[in-house]
Scaffold this motif. Structure first.
Motif, PDB file in Angstrom:
ATOM      1  N   LEU A  10      15.321 -28.961  22.654  1.00 48.82           N
ATOM      2  CA  LEU A  10      14.466 -28.220  23.113  1.00 48.82           C
ATOM      3  C   LEU A  10      13.289 -28.718  23.827  1.00 48.82           C
ATOM      4  N   ARG A  11      13.074 -28.302  25.123  1.00 50.43           N
ATOM      5  CA  ARG A  11      12.012 -28.795  26.122  1.00 50.43           C
ATOM      6  C   ARG A  11      10.749 -28.018  26.072  1.00 50.43           C
ATOM      7  N   LYS A  12      10.726 -26.821  26.090  1.00 48.62           N
ATOM      8  CA  LYS A  12       9.750 -26.108  26.046  1.00 48.62           C
ATOM      9  C   LYS A  12       9.815 -24.513  25.284  1.00 48.62           C
ATOM     10  N   LEU A  13       8.596 -24.150  25.047  1.00 45.74           N
ATOM     11  CA  LEU A  13       8.306 -22.901  24.238  1.00 45.74           C
ATOM     12  C   LEU A  13       7.366 -22.041  25.541  1.00 45.74           C
ATOM     13  N   VAL A  14       7.746 -20.701  25.639  1.00 41.85           N
ATOM     14  CA  VAL A  14       6.822 -20.150  26.425  1.00 41.85           C
ATOM     15  C   VAL A  14       6.500 -18.575  25.554  1.00 41.85           C
ATOM     16  N   LEU A  15       5.407 -18.393  25.520  1.00 42.38           N
ATOM     17  CA  LEU A  15       4.969 -17.025  24.647  1.00 42.38           C
ATOM     18  C   LEU A  15       4.200 -16.152  25.709  1.00 42.38           C
ATOM     19  N   TYR A  16       4.728 -14.824  26.000  1.00 40.05           N
ATOM     20  CA  TYR A  16       4.072 -13.886  26.631  1.00 40.05           C
ATOM     21  C   TYR A  16       3.557 -12.918  25.622  1.00 40.05           C
ATOM     22  N   ARG A  17       2.230 -12.175  25.757  1.00 39.66           N
ATOM     23  CA  ARG A  17       1.875 -11.017  24.971  1.00 39.66           C
ATOM     24  C   ARG A  17       1.022 -10.276  25.911  1.00 39.66           C
ATOM     25  N   ASP A  18       1.179  -8.865  25.610  1.00 38.54           N
ATOM     26  CA  ASP A  18       0.402  -7.930  26.367  1.00 38.54           C
ATOM     27  C   ASP A  18       0.082  -6.611  25.639  1.00 38.54           C
ATOM     28  N   VAL A  19      -0.815  -5.881  26.022  1.00 34.65           N
ATOM     29  CA  VAL A  19      -1.023  -4.609  25.197  1.00 34.65           C
ATOM     30  C   VAL A  19      -1.494  -3.677  26.317  1.00 34.65           C
ATOM     31  N   VAL A  20      -1.255  -2.362  26.409  1.00 32.68           N
ATOM     32  CA  VAL A  20      -1.712  -1.641  27.267  1.00 32.68           C
ATOM     33  C   VAL A  20      -2.746  -0.657  26.871  1.00 32.68           C
ATOM     34  N   LEU A  21      -3.972  -0.743  27.118  1.00 36.60           N
ATOM     35  CA  LEU A  21      -5.130  -0.143  26.750  1.00 36.60           C
ATOM     36  C   LEU A  21      -5.401   1.308  27.178  1.00 36.60           C
ATOM     37  N   THR A  22      -4.859   1.559  28.551  1.00 36.70           N
ATOM     38  CA  THR A  22      -5.240   2.918  28.862  1.00 36.70           C
ATOM     39  C   THR A  22      -3.832   3.203  29.707  1.00 36.70           C
ATOM     40  N   GLU A  23      -3.285   4.381  29.613  1.00 31.60           N
ATOM     41  CA  GLU A  23      -2.260   5.008  30.599  1.00 31.60           C
ATOM     42  C   GLU A  23      -2.579   6.414  31.077  1.00 31.60           C
ATOM     43  N   GLY A  25      -5.315   7.380  32.492  1.00 32.46           N
ATOM     44  CA  GLY A  25      -6.684   7.266  32.169  1.00 32.46           C
ATOM     45  C   GLY A  25      -7.067   7.818  30.817  1.00 32.46           C
ATOM     46  N   GLU A  26      -6.201   7.671  29.932  1.00 32.96           N
ATOM     47  CA  GLU A  26      -6.389   7.742  28.407  1.00 32.96           C
ATOM     48  C   GLU A  26      -5.971   6.492  27.583  1.00 32.96           C
ATOM     49  N   ALA A  27      -6.552   6.299  26.572  1.00 31.23           N
ATOM     50  CA  ALA A  27      -6.203   5.187  25.642  1.00 31.23           C
ATOM     51  C   ALA A  27      -5.026   5.886  24.787  1.00 31.23           C
ATOM     52  N   PRO A  28      -3.957   5.161  24.544  1.00 30.36           N
ATOM     53  CA  PRO A  28      -2.902   5.642  23.749  1.00 30.36           C
ATOM     54  C   PRO A  28      -3.511   5.992  22.300  1.00 30.36           C
ATOM     55  N   ALA A  29      -2.827   6.766  21.372  1.00 28.21           N
ATOM     56  CA  ALA A  29      -3.055   6.799  20.156  1.00 28.21           C
ATOM     57  C   ALA A  29      -3.037   5.736  19.180  1.00 28.21           C
ATOM     58  N   THR A 177       4.947  -3.905  18.813  1.00 23.00           N
ATOM     59  CA  THR A 177       4.446  -3.139  17.674  1.00 23.00           C
ATOM     60  C   THR A 177       4.365  -1.655  17.621  1.00 23.00           C
ATOM     61  N   GLY A 178       4.812  -1.058  18.735  1.00 23.54           N
ATOM     62  CA  GLY A 178       4.855   0.298  18.631  1.00 23.54           C
ATOM     63  C   GLY A 178       5.795   0.801  19.857  1.00 23.54           C
ATOM     64  N   PRO A 179       5.503   2.283  20.029  1.00 18.25           N
ATOM     65  CA  PRO A 179       6.148   2.867  21.095  1.00 18.25           C
ATOM     66  C   PRO A 179       5.609   2.736  22.512  1.00 18.25           C
ATOM     67  N   ARG A 180       5.901   3.257  23.543  1.00 19.11           N
ATOM     68  CA  ARG A 180       5.404   3.473  24.871  1.00 19.11           C
ATOM     69  C   ARG A 180       4.039   4.348  24.639  1.00 19.11           C
ATOM     70  N   PRO A 181       3.086   4.077  25.590  1.00 20.49           N
ATOM     71  CA  PRO A 181       1.991   4.677  25.804  1.00 20.49           C
ATOM     72  C   PRO A 181       2.277   6.242  25.822  1.00 20.49           C
ATOM     73  N   HIS A 182       1.475   7.129  24.962  1.00 22.21           N
ATOM     74  CA  HIS A 182       1.767   8.760  24.984  1.00 22.21           C
ATOM     75  C   HIS A 182       3.233   9.289  25.295  1.00 22.21           C
ATOM     76  N   PRO A 183       4.239   8.582  24.175  1.00 24.49           N
ATOM     77  CA  PRO A 183       5.520   9.081  24.231  1.00 24.49           C
ATOM     78  C   PRO A 183       5.570  10.645  23.853  1.00 24.49           C
TER      79      PRO A 183
END
Length: 204
Positions: A10-23, A25-29, A177-183
């Motif tokens: 093992l040489r390296k670990l790379v962690l990427y994380r994101d969250v969509v706050l609006t889609e 024009g509206e926030a997901p449920a 942790t969940g579905p696409r925004p507004h599925p």
């Protein structure tokens, strides 16, 4: 982790994380966090021919990677109970075979353990390729226990800026942790029967 580092190269670990706050024009449920964790390891089969048996190194390296990557996914997404979908991927460097990428993820020594550690039941979606360092890979995800649930069909992009080097493999586990925004496109289990016979108009 020191013993693991040495044993799997093992040489390296790379962690990427994101969250969509609006889609649209509206926030997901319920905003869903997505994450990928990439491990850059030396290619254990470098220089071997196409007749080489890959199973011994699979059994040695893949379980360590499954534990290493899922531990970090669980930690960064708030616990295993929060994770609803998963995926896996590998990128082999230019001196390796595409089969070397597949050998570390298309094996029960990796897939079965990732499924167990993340408490899933579904087959794990995947992507694999051969590439130079820095190339990104799109990883598909779907529900970890209900693969027919369309709301969780999504992707996440992973990239290691300096990997894989020619003699390396990047192995990735990803989750959400969940579905696409507004599925709202339904579910495969409740779809109407659609065939050329049931359609009034069939495109020509």
């Amino acid at each position: 982790m020191e013993h693991t580092d040495e044993s799997i190269g093992l040489r390296k670990l790379v962690l990427y994380r994101d969250v969509v706050l609006t889609e649209a024009g509206e926030a997901p449920a319920r905003p869903a966090w997505r994450a990928s964790v990439a491990a850059v390891v030396r290619n254990p089969w470098l220089g071997s021919g196409p007749s080489t048996d890959l199973t011994l190194e699979q059994a040695r390296v893949a379980p360590a990677l499954a534990k290493l990557l899922t531990d970090r996914l669980i930690q960064c997404l708030g616990g295993v109970d929060e994770i609803e979908s998963f995926g896996k991927a590998a990128i082999v460097g230019t001196a390796g075979e595409i089969e070397h990428a597949g050998a570390l993820i298309h094996t029960p020594y990796f897939g079965n353990l990732v499924r167990e550690f993340l408490q899933g039941e579904s087959i794990i979606c995947f992507a694999d390729t051969r590439a130079e360092a820095g190339e990104s890979l799109i990883i598909p995800l779907w529900h970890k226990t209900h693969a027919a649930t369309r709301s969780h069909y999504q992707t996440i992009s992973a990239r290691v800026s300096d990997g894989p080097r020619a003699d390396e493999i990047v192995v990735i586990a990803a989750a959400s942790t969940g579905p696409r925004p507004h599925p709202r496109i339904g579910d495969r289990l409740t779809d109407p029967v659609v065939t050329t016979e049931t359609l009034e108009v069939v495109p020509s």
